[in-house]
Scaffold this active site. Structure first.
Site, PDB file in Angstrom:
ATOM      1  N   GLU A  41     -13.382  -7.942  -5.183  1.00 35.32           N
ATOM      2  CA  GLU A  41     -12.792  -6.809  -5.897  1.00 35.32           C
ATOM      3  C   GLU A  41     -12.871  -7.041  -7.408  1.00 35.32           C
ATOM      4  O   GLU A  41     -12.443  -8.072  -7.907  1.00 35.32           O
ATOM      5  CB  GLU A  41     -11.340  -6.643  -5.476  1.00 35.32           C
ATOM      6  N   CYS A  72      -6.716   0.602  -6.083  1.00 33.59           N
ATOM      7  CA  CYS A  72      -7.083  -0.178  -4.900  1.00 33.59           C
ATOM      8  C   CYS A  72      -7.976   0.644  -3.983  1.00 33.59           C
ATOM      9  O   CYS A  72      -8.721   0.096  -3.177  1.00 33.59           O
ATOM     10  CB  CYS A  72      -5.833  -0.625  -4.166  1.00 33.59           C
ATOM     11  N   GLU A 103       0.256  -4.485   0.663  1.00 31.84           N
ATOM     12  CA  GLU A 103      -0.892  -3.631   0.348  1.00 31.84           C
ATOM     13  C   GLU A 103      -1.673  -4.383  -0.707  1.00 31.84           C
ATOM     14  O   GLU A 103      -1.165  -4.624  -1.808  1.00 31.84           O
ATOM     15  CB  GLU A 103      -0.438  -2.273  -0.199  1.00 31.84           C
ATOM     16  N   LYS A 105      11.175  -5.803  -8.731  1.00 36.53           N
ATOM     17  CA  LYS A 105      10.456  -6.483  -9.814  1.00 36.53           C
ATOM     18  C   LYS A 105       9.126  -5.768 -10.087  1.00 36.53           C
ATOM     19  O   LYS A 105       8.174  -5.875  -9.322  1.00 36.53           O
ATOM     20  CB  LYS A 105      10.161  -7.940  -9.451  1.00 36.53           C
TER      21      LYS A 105
HETATM   22  P1  NDP Z   1      -0.788  -9.431  -8.738  1.00 34.58           P
HETATM   23  O1  NDP Z   1      -0.820  -9.853  -7.317  1.00 34.58           O
HETATM   24  O2  NDP Z   1      -1.113 -10.418  -9.757  1.00 34.58           O
HETATM   25  O3  NDP Z   1       0.650  -8.878  -9.108  1.00 34.58           O
HETATM   26  C1  NDP Z   1       1.382  -7.999  -8.293  1.00 34.58           C
HETATM   27  C2  NDP Z   1       2.856  -8.268  -8.479  1.00 34.58           C
HETATM   28  O4  NDP Z   1       3.172  -9.553  -7.922  1.00 34.58           O
HETATM   29  C3  NDP Z   1       3.277  -8.325  -9.952  1.00 34.58           C
HETATM   30  O5  NDP Z   1       4.547  -7.747 -10.086  1.00 34.58           O
HETATM   31  C4  NDP Z   1       3.304  -9.818 -10.213  1.00 34.58           C
HETATM   32  O6  NDP Z   1       4.084 -10.224 -11.309  1.00 34.58           O
HETATM   33  C5  NDP Z   1       3.869 -10.315  -8.894  1.00 34.58           C
HETATM   34  N1  NDP Z   1       3.689 -11.747  -8.678  1.00 34.58           N
HETATM   35  C6  NDP Z   1       2.786 -12.583  -9.238  1.00 34.58           C
HETATM   36  N2  NDP Z   1       2.981 -13.853  -8.795  1.00 34.58           N
HETATM   37  C7  NDP Z   1       4.031 -13.820  -7.934  1.00 34.58           C
HETATM   38  C8  NDP Z   1       4.717 -14.795  -7.165  1.00 34.58           C
HETATM   39  N3  NDP Z   1       4.383 -16.081  -7.169  1.00 34.58           N
HETATM   40  N4  NDP Z   1       5.743 -14.394  -6.407  1.00 34.58           N
HETATM   41  C9  NDP Z   1       6.114 -13.113  -6.361  1.00 34.58           C
HETATM   42  N5  NDP Z   1       5.526 -12.143  -7.089  1.00 34.58           N
HETATM   43  C10 NDP Z   1       4.483 -12.479  -7.864  1.00 34.58           C
HETATM   44  O7  NDP Z   1      -1.703  -8.128  -8.844  1.00 34.58           O
HETATM   45  P2  NDP Z   1      -1.853  -7.137 -10.117  1.00 34.58           P
HETATM   46  O8  NDP Z   1      -0.552  -6.562 -10.484  1.00 34.58           O
HETATM   47  O9  NDP Z   1      -2.592  -7.895 -11.153  1.00 34.58           O
HETATM   48  O10 NDP Z   1      -2.704  -5.911  -9.506  1.00 34.58           O
HETATM   49  C11 NDP Z   1      -4.069  -5.959  -9.307  1.00 34.58           C
HETATM   50  C12 NDP Z   1      -4.385  -6.243  -7.854  1.00 34.58           C
HETATM   51  O11 NDP Z   1      -3.533  -5.505  -6.979  1.00 34.58           O
HETATM   52  C13 NDP Z   1      -5.765  -5.840  -7.442  1.00 34.58           C
HETATM   53  O12 NDP Z   1      -6.363  -6.863  -6.695  1.00 34.58           O
HETATM   54  C14 NDP Z   1      -5.589  -4.590  -6.586  1.00 34.58           C
HETATM   55  O13 NDP Z   1      -6.541  -4.336  -5.624  1.00 34.58           O
HETATM   56  C15 NDP Z   1      -4.282  -4.804  -5.968  1.00 34.58           C
HETATM   57  N6  NDP Z   1      -3.642  -3.511  -5.680  1.00 34.58           N
HETATM   58  C16 NDP Z   1      -3.591  -3.073  -4.370  1.00 34.58           C
HETATM   59  C17 NDP Z   1      -3.068  -1.850  -4.060  1.00 34.58           C
HETATM   60  C18 NDP Z   1      -2.964  -1.387  -2.648  1.00 34.58           C
HETATM   61  O14 NDP Z   1      -2.220  -0.470  -2.371  1.00 34.58           O
HETATM   62  N7  NDP Z   1      -3.685  -1.963  -1.698  1.00 34.58           N
HETATM   63  C19 NDP Z   1      -2.530  -0.970  -5.109  1.00 34.58           C
HETATM   64  C20 NDP Z   1      -2.612  -1.536  -6.429  1.00 34.58           C
HETATM   65  C21 NDP Z   1      -3.152  -2.757  -6.678  1.00 34.58           C
HETATM   66  P3  NDP Z   1       3.512 -10.277 -12.808  1.00 34.58           P
HETATM   67  O15 NDP Z   1       4.105  -9.128 -13.444  1.00 34.58           O
HETATM   68  O16 NDP Z   1       3.994 -11.541 -13.400  1.00 34.58           O
HETATM   69  O17 NDP Z   1       2.035 -10.244 -12.722  1.00 34.58           O
END
Ligand code: NDP
Length: 477
Positions: A379, A280, A246, A171
């Site tokens: 963040e 990130c 992550e 997903k």
């Molecule tokens: P989110 O946590 O909102 O989304 C990440 C993924 O999780 C998306 O595909 C999202 O779907 C999905 N998701 C949302 N809700 C649920 C749920 N209830 N159950 C299962 N999956 C769900 O983060 P963002 O995509 O907005 O990314 C930004 C954040 O990610 C920042 O805080 C950043 O730091 C972190 N990040 C960390 C990295 C790392 O390697 N440490 C790398 C990149 C980002 P949907 O498409 O609907 O939003």
């Protein structure tokens, strides 16, 4: 406009389409992408479960050939796929192409790893008994990815999952389905058997949640926010499944009096603002000792004012737009919060107008910040950074480590003593000396500690830890 569908059990299946919008130009629709339902997610999980027995026993040459083919096609199409990525996410074309090449390298690396699967043979503690230690695939792996690396993060999860014989329900983030659809299409055409890789584009709260709730998903690898990461963890504990998280960062970049000023400024500008600060591993806390502070801030200001913020696809653009309106609001809210907290907005922070309607923000640098302010603790995930003035190296290290996160940590110094001490004492999974906090290789471990990560590392040979489970077998001779 063609509807890009989900892939379930080897068939492209429909659903309502969602428009994928270009953040550099909101009039530009990149494509229509099907939105999966919770039932679609359950069908995808069932397909992955059914495909697992055969795929887990597939020959290493078959896996090698498919991953190799994918690597080759991604590389051959790097300009087209890089452009698609820049259009949907907003990072510059050079960054989009670079990330696409990275995805190809990752598939290439794991194509090689298929041919290097090893185990161990040891004598037992008891006479006449042999012990074999082997790695087996985990089963159905759920892959949930964020929007900021639309092709590299899916690649670094899909490639090892397939290499080690797992089947997948994938997903991607709803904001950026285009790059994910492209790599799934490439892998499907490369010859993956039905059901081995299933794509379910759609809402996290629906599709992602259905994955979390299923007892038939044996492992979940997640990259995204801390909040969603916690949900993944709690649901995974409930099902006794393996999980890997992550999450966010608040990465420090320390600049010492003895630093080479131009090296320090280049690394800090890259860490804080490249990819619009949406990494990130970005640094939003720049911790500077007092002897170099004023010179450093002046040089940063000059560099920031010269940065070209524009349409991601335009030649000469150095910083693309913010990914969407809600992220832009989050960034500007934090700029307001920083000012209210008493930090000084020294440079940038204004909304910008360009030829096309998009989410353009001038990179912002605060000075006179403290490590207790919200802009130093939470963040932001945008082109917003704060300079924290400290007395000496010891204070810099204390401030650098004073954070709930621990992904990446950087230092600019010409002192071997301080560089060595920092490498040993930075509380982070990755440490950079005279380099930006972001920018990592694909063949070595990636990940953090404290609130940034949970579980074993991603990438390189360390990926095997998550995508396999160890078996110990005893045989009487
Ligand atoms: P989110 O946590 O909102 O989304 C990440 C993924 O999780 C998306 O595909 C999202 O779907 C999905 N998701 C949302 N809700 C649920 C749920 N209830 N159950 C299962 N999956 C769900 O983060 P963002 O995509 O907005 O990314 C930004 C954040 O990610 C920042 O805080 C950043 O730091 C972190 N990040 C960390 C990295 C790392 O390697 N440490 C790398 C990149 C980002 P949907 O498409 O609907 O939003």
């Amino acid at each position: 406009m063609t509807l890009h569908q989900n892939l379930i059990a080897g068939e492209w299946v429909g659903g309502d389409g969602v428009a994928n919008i270009n953040p550099s130009n909101t009039n530009d629709v990149v494509g229509e992408y099907a939105r999966a339902s919770a039932d679609d997610a359950r069908a995808a999980i069932a397909a992955a479960k059914a495909a697992f027995p055969a795929w887990s026993r597939s020959g290493i040459l078959e896996r090698h050939a498919i991953l190799r083919k994918a690597a080759d096609e991604i590389l051959a199409r790097k300009d087209e796929l890089g452009k698609l990525l820049s259009r949907e996410e907003g990072k510059t074309l050079a960054e989009g192409i670079g990330e696409t090449v990275r995805a190809s390298q990752i598939f290439d690396f794991f194509a090689g790893e298929c041919l290097r699967l090893v185990g161990e043979v040891l004598p037992s503690a008891r006479p006449n008994i042999g012990v074999e230690i082997t790695r087996e695939p985990v089963g159905v792996v759920g892959i949930i990815t964020p929007w900021n690396f639309p092709i590299a993060i899916p690649a670094w999860k899909i490639a090892p999952a397939l290499c080690y014989g797992n089947t997948i329900v994938f997903k991607p983030a709803e904001l950026v389905p285009g790059s994910s659809w492209a790599i799934v299409d490439i892998l499907h055409r490369a010859g993956l058997p039905k059901g081995v890789l299933n794509l379910v584009m759609g809402k996290g709260s629906v599709v992602g949640q259905a994955m979390l709730d299923s007892p038939d998903v044996h492992a979940i690898t997640f990259t995204g926010s801390t909040g969603t990461g916690k949900r993944v963890a709690m649901a995974s504990v409930e099902h006794n499944r393996k999980y890997q998280l992550e999450m966010g960062g608040k990465n420090p970049f320390v600049v010492l009096d003895d630093a080479d000023l131009s090296v320090a400024v280049e690394a800090a500008v890259n860490s804080a603002f490249f990819s619009t600060g949406q990494r990130c591993t970005a640094s939003s806390r720049i911790i500077v000792t007092e002897g170099i502070h004023d010179r450093f801030v002046a040089a940063m200001g000059e560099r920031i004012q010269g940065l070209v913020v524009d349409d991601a696809l335009k030649a000469g653009t150095q910083i693309g737009p913010v990914v969407d309106e809600s992220q832009l609001n989050q960034d500007t809210d934090y700029i307001a919060i920083g000012t209210q907290e008493g930090a000084k907005l020294a440079f940038g922070g204004a909304l910008l107008t360009r030829d096309t309607p998009g989410f353009y923000l001038q990179p912002a640098l605060f000075t006179e910040a403290t490590n207790q302010m919200r802009i130093s603790r939470e963040e932001i995930f945008g082109p917003v950074a704060a300079v924290i003035r400290v007395k000496d190296y010891e204070e810099a290290l204390t401030v650098a480590n004073d954070t709930p996160f621990g992904l990446s940590s950087g230092i600019a110094t010409t002192s071997l003593k301080h560089a060595t001490h920092f490498k040993r004492n930075a509380e982070a999974g990755m440490v950079m000396v005279n380099l930006p906090t972001a920018g990592v290789d694909f063949h070595v471990p990636f990940g953090g500690r404290k609130g940034s990560s949970h579980g074993s590392r991603e990438q390189g040979r360390y990926a095997a830890e998550f995508y396999t489970t160890v078996k110990t077998a005893y045989t009487l001779a």
